[in-house]
Design a protein around this motif. Structure first.
Motif, PDB file in Angstrom:
ATOM      1  N   ILE A  44      42.809  -2.419  13.212  1.00 46.30           N
ATOM      2  CA  ILE A  44      42.950  -3.544  13.948  1.00 46.30           C
ATOM      3  C   ILE A  44      44.144  -3.163  14.786  1.00 46.30           C
ATOM      4  O   ILE A  44      44.374  -3.619  15.882  1.00 46.30           O
ATOM      5  N   GLN A  45      45.366  -2.787  14.096  1.00 46.70           N
ATOM      6  CA  GLN A  45      46.358  -2.539  14.731  1.00 46.70           C
ATOM      7  C   GLN A  45      46.421  -1.537  15.775  1.00 46.70           C
ATOM      8  O   GLN A  45      47.328  -1.491  16.689  1.00 46.70           O
ATOM      9  N   LYS A  46      45.810  -0.600  15.913  1.00 47.94           N
ATOM     10  CA  LYS A  46      45.607   0.730  16.640  1.00 47.94           C
ATOM     11  C   LYS A  46      44.698   0.893  17.729  1.00 47.94           C
ATOM     12  O   LYS A  46      44.547   1.431  18.627  1.00 47.94           O
ATOM     13  N   THR A  47      43.593  -0.251  17.551  1.00 45.66           N
ATOM     14  CA  THR A  47      42.356  -0.187  18.363  1.00 45.66           C
ATOM     15  C   THR A  47      42.400  -1.067  19.566  1.00 45.66           C
ATOM     16  O   THR A  47      42.896  -2.066  19.277  1.00 45.66           O
ATOM     17  N   LEU A  48      42.181  -0.689  20.716  1.00 46.49           N
ATOM     18  CA  LEU A  48      42.076  -1.340  21.731  1.00 46.49           C
ATOM     19  C   LEU A  48      40.702  -2.036  22.469  1.00 46.49           C
ATOM     20  O   LEU A  48      40.717  -2.939  22.867  1.00 46.49           O
ATOM     21  N   ARG A  49      39.635  -1.379  21.922  1.00 45.12           N
ATOM     22  CA  ARG A  49      38.288  -1.690  22.216  1.00 45.12           C
ATOM     23  C   ARG A  49      38.116  -3.056  21.375  1.00 45.12           C
ATOM     24  O   ARG A  49      37.986  -3.066  20.007  1.00 45.12           O
ATOM     25  N   SER A  50      37.599  -3.939  22.060  1.00 44.46           N
ATOM     26  CA  SER A  50      37.349  -5.259  21.509  1.00 44.46           C
ATOM     27  C   SER A  50      36.112  -5.330  20.435  1.00 44.46           C
ATOM     28  O   SER A  50      36.462  -5.860  19.469  1.00 44.46           O
ATOM     29  N   ASP A  51      34.997  -4.489  20.773  1.00 43.39           N
ATOM     30  CA  ASP A  51      34.019  -4.655  19.822  1.00 43.39           C
ATOM     31  C   ASP A  51      34.415  -3.838  18.352  1.00 43.39           C
ATOM     32  O   ASP A  51      34.035  -4.150  17.183  1.00 43.39           O
ATOM     33  N   ALA A  52      35.299  -2.725  18.433  1.00 36.64           N
ATOM     34  CA  ALA A  52      35.895  -2.007  17.202  1.00 36.64           C
ATOM     35  C   ALA A  52      36.783  -2.973  16.624  1.00 36.64           C
ATOM     36  O   ALA A  52      36.711  -3.004  15.356  1.00 36.64           O
ATOM     37  N   VAL A  53      37.448  -3.668  17.405  1.00 34.96           N
ATOM     38  CA  VAL A  53      38.334  -4.581  16.349  1.00 34.96           C
ATOM     39  C   VAL A  53      37.704  -5.642  15.964  1.00 34.96           C
ATOM     40  O   VAL A  53      37.880  -6.124  14.925  1.00 34.96           O
ATOM     41  N   SER A  54      36.624  -6.206  16.789  1.00 33.22           N
ATOM     42  CA  SER A  54      35.777  -7.242  16.177  1.00 33.22           C
ATOM     43  C   SER A  54      35.175  -6.616  14.669  1.00 33.22           C
ATOM     44  O   SER A  54      35.242  -7.255  13.558  1.00 33.22           O
ATOM     45  N   THR A  55      34.590  -5.424  14.624  1.00 31.90           N
ATOM     46  CA  THR A  55      33.836  -4.978  13.602  1.00 31.90           C
ATOM     47  C   THR A  55      35.084  -4.626  12.372  1.00 31.90           C
ATOM     48  O   THR A  55      34.839  -4.900  11.346  1.00 31.90           O
ATOM     49  N   ALA A  56      36.100  -4.361  13.051  1.00 34.82           N
ATOM     50  CA  ALA A  56      37.113  -4.088  11.961  1.00 34.82           C
ATOM     51  C   ALA A  56      37.647  -5.380  11.097  1.00 34.82           C
ATOM     52  O   ALA A  56      37.878  -5.540   9.812  1.00 34.82           O
ATOM     53  N   LYS A  72      41.039 -15.957   3.476  1.00 33.33           N
ATOM     54  CA  LYS A  72      41.373 -14.910   4.466  1.00 33.33           C
ATOM     55  C   LYS A  72      40.295 -14.243   5.076  1.00 33.33           C
ATOM     56  O   LYS A  72      40.389 -13.820   6.213  1.00 33.33           O
ATOM     57  N   ALA A  73      39.050 -14.268   4.512  1.00 27.93           N
ATOM     58  CA  ALA A  73      37.877 -13.957   5.019  1.00 27.93           C
ATOM     59  C   ALA A  73      37.388 -14.942   6.395  1.00 27.93           C
ATOM     60  O   ALA A  73      37.066 -14.360   7.036  1.00 27.93           O
ATOM     61  N   LEU A  74      37.635 -16.005   6.020  1.00 28.89           N
ATOM     62  CA  LEU A  74      37.425 -16.993   7.093  1.00 28.89           C
ATOM     63  C   LEU A  74      38.347 -16.691   8.440  1.00 28.89           C
ATOM     64  O   LEU A  74      37.856 -16.653   9.504  1.00 28.89           O
ATOM     65  N   ALA A  75      39.513 -16.402   8.083  1.00 32.18           N
ATOM     66  CA  ALA A  75      40.487 -16.028   9.211  1.00 32.18           C
ATOM     67  C   ALA A  75      40.039 -14.838   9.969  1.00 32.18           C
ATOM     68  O   ALA A  75      40.054 -14.710  11.043  1.00 32.18           O
ATOM     69  N   ASP A  76      39.585 -14.078   9.134  1.00 32.14           N
ATOM     70  CA  ASP A  76      39.267 -12.522   9.793  1.00 32.14           C
ATOM     71  C   ASP A  76      37.931 -12.798  10.621  1.00 32.14           C
ATOM     72  O   ASP A  76      37.746 -11.940  11.626  1.00 32.14           O
ATOM     73  N   PHE A  77      36.946 -13.500   9.949  1.00 23.72           N
ATOM     74  CA  PHE A  77      35.743 -13.582  10.526  1.00 23.72           C
ATOM     75  C   PHE A  77      35.790 -14.162  11.901  1.00 23.72           C
ATOM     76  O   PHE A  77      35.351 -14.038  12.952  1.00 23.72           O
ATOM     77  N   THR A  78      36.770 -15.370  11.939  1.00 25.28           N
ATOM     78  CA  THR A  78      37.168 -15.940  13.174  1.00 25.28           C
ATOM     79  C   THR A  78      37.836 -15.072  14.273  1.00 25.28           C
ATOM     80  O   THR A  78      37.527 -15.185  15.254  1.00 25.28           O
ATOM     81  N   ASP A  84      35.275 -10.515  19.968  1.00 28.65           N
ATOM     82  CA  ASP A  84      33.938 -10.200  20.548  1.00 28.65           C
ATOM     83  C   ASP A  84      32.993 -11.403  20.252  1.00 28.65           C
ATOM     84  O   ASP A  84      32.326 -11.469  19.090  1.00 28.65           O
ATOM     85  N   GLY A  85      33.108 -12.354  21.393  1.00 25.98           N
ATOM     86  CA  GLY A  85      32.211 -13.232  20.901  1.00 25.98           C
ATOM     87  C   GLY A  85      30.703 -13.299  20.991  1.00 25.98           C
ATOM     88  O   GLY A  85      29.950 -13.993  20.656  1.00 25.98           O
ATOM     89  N   TYR A  92      27.132 -14.971  11.762  1.00 29.43           N
ATOM     90  CA  TYR A  92      26.622 -14.969  10.596  1.00 29.43           C
ATOM     91  C   TYR A  92      27.165 -15.012   9.139  1.00 29.43           C
ATOM     92  O   TYR A  92      27.005 -15.806   8.171  1.00 29.43           O
ATOM     93  N   ASN A  93      28.064 -14.255   9.198  1.00 30.22           N
ATOM     94  CA  ASN A  93      28.928 -13.736   7.910  1.00 30.22           C
ATOM     95  C   ASN A  93      30.039 -14.829   7.667  1.00 30.22           C
ATOM     96  O   ASN A  93      29.985 -15.399   6.703  1.00 30.22           O
ATOM     97  N   ARG A  94      30.465 -15.511   8.715  1.00 29.91           N
ATOM     98  CA  ARG A  94      31.391 -16.671   8.501  1.00 29.91           C
ATOM     99  C   ARG A  94      30.554 -17.918   8.024  1.00 29.91           C
ATOM    100  O   ARG A  94      31.065 -18.506   7.182  1.00 29.91           O
ATOM    101  N   GLY A  95      29.357 -18.125   8.461  1.00 29.94           N
ATOM    102  CA  GLY A  95      28.545 -19.040   7.976  1.00 29.94           C
ATOM    103  C   GLY A  95      28.200 -18.650   6.696  1.00 29.94           C
ATOM    104  O   GLY A  95      27.975 -19.699   5.978  1.00 29.94           O
TER     105      GLY A  95
END
Length: 179
Positions: A44-56, A72-78, A84-85, A92-95
Motif C-alpha cells: 500500500i505504501q509503495k505501489t502506485l497502481r490503483s488495482d494493486a493497492v486495492s488488492t493489498a 479494521k477490516a471494514l476500513a481496509d475494504f472501504t 478501485d471502485g 462482496y467481502n465488505r458485505g
C-alpha cells in the motif's frame, strides 16, 4: 456465521533492489497473518497502481477479519473500494463483514454493488439472500436464492435456503405450489 472470504491474488509491486523481503508475496500469503498484514502495508505504501493497492487493502482486510478485527477490516475494504471502485470482491467481502456483524442492510447494499459489477457472482447473490432472510424479507430472499441457483446449479446452500423458506428453485413451480 462465518462467510467465506476470498483471498485476492496477483499483486504486482515495484520495489527497490534493497528490499530483502517480498511484500507482494507476503501480502498474498494468508498462512501467517502478521506477515500478510505487514506485506500488504508495504504494498500500500509503495505501489502506485490503483488495482494493486486495492488488492493489498483487500488482502490486509481479510487478515484483519480472520483475526476478528472487524472495524479494521471494514476500513481496509472501504479503502480497497476507494482505490478501485470496480473491485467487486472488495464489495462482496465488505458485505460479508457486515453480515457477520449482523448488519444486513449494509451487507445487502454491498452485495448489490458486487452483483452490479459482476452479474455472475453467485456467492454475492447467495449472501444477499441470507441478509434478506435475516430481515424477514422472504420474497427478496427467495428471488436471490433462485438467481444464485440459476448461475450455479450445484450451490447447495441456495437450495437449503429455498427449502427453509418453503420455496422451489424455479419461480413457476413456486407459484403453482402457492395456488
Amino acid at each position: 456465521m462465518n462467510c467465506a472470504i476470498r483471498v485476492a491474488t496477483a499483486i504486482f509491486l515495484l520495489t527497490s533492489a534493497e528490499v530483502r523481503a517480498d511484500p507482494a508475496s507476503d501480502c498474498n500469503d494468508g498462512s501467517n497473518l502478521t506477515r500478510q498484514i505487514r506485506g500488504c502495508t508495504q504494498v500500500i505504501q509503495k505501489t502506485l497502481r490503483s488495482d494493486a493497492v486495492s488488492t493489498a487493502y483487500m488482502n490486509r482486510a481479510i487478515a484483519y477479519a480472520q483475526r476478528g478485527q472487524y472495524n479494521k477490516a471494514l476500513a481496509d475494504f472501504t479503502a480497497a473500494i476507494h482505490a478501485d471502485g470496480s473491485n467487486n470482491f472488495a464489495y462482496y467481502n465488505r458485505g460479508n463483514i457486515y453480515l457477520d456483524m449482523r448488519k444486513p442492510r449494509q451487507a445487502i447494499a454491498d452485495y448489490t454493488k458486487a452483483v452490479e459489477i459482476a452479474s455472475d457472482m453467485s456467492p454475492a447473490l447467495l449472501n444477499r439472500a441470507l441478509a434478506h432472510e435475516m430481515l424477514g424479507e422472504r420474497e427478496e430472499s427467495i428471488a436471490d436464492f433462485r438467481a444464485a441457483v440459476e448461475l450455479e446449479p450445484t450451490l447447495t446452500a441456495a437450495y437449503d435456503g429455498l427449502k427453509r423458506l418453503g420455496a422451489t428453485p424455479r419461480a413457476e413451480e413456486g407459484n403453482a405450489a402457492a395456488h
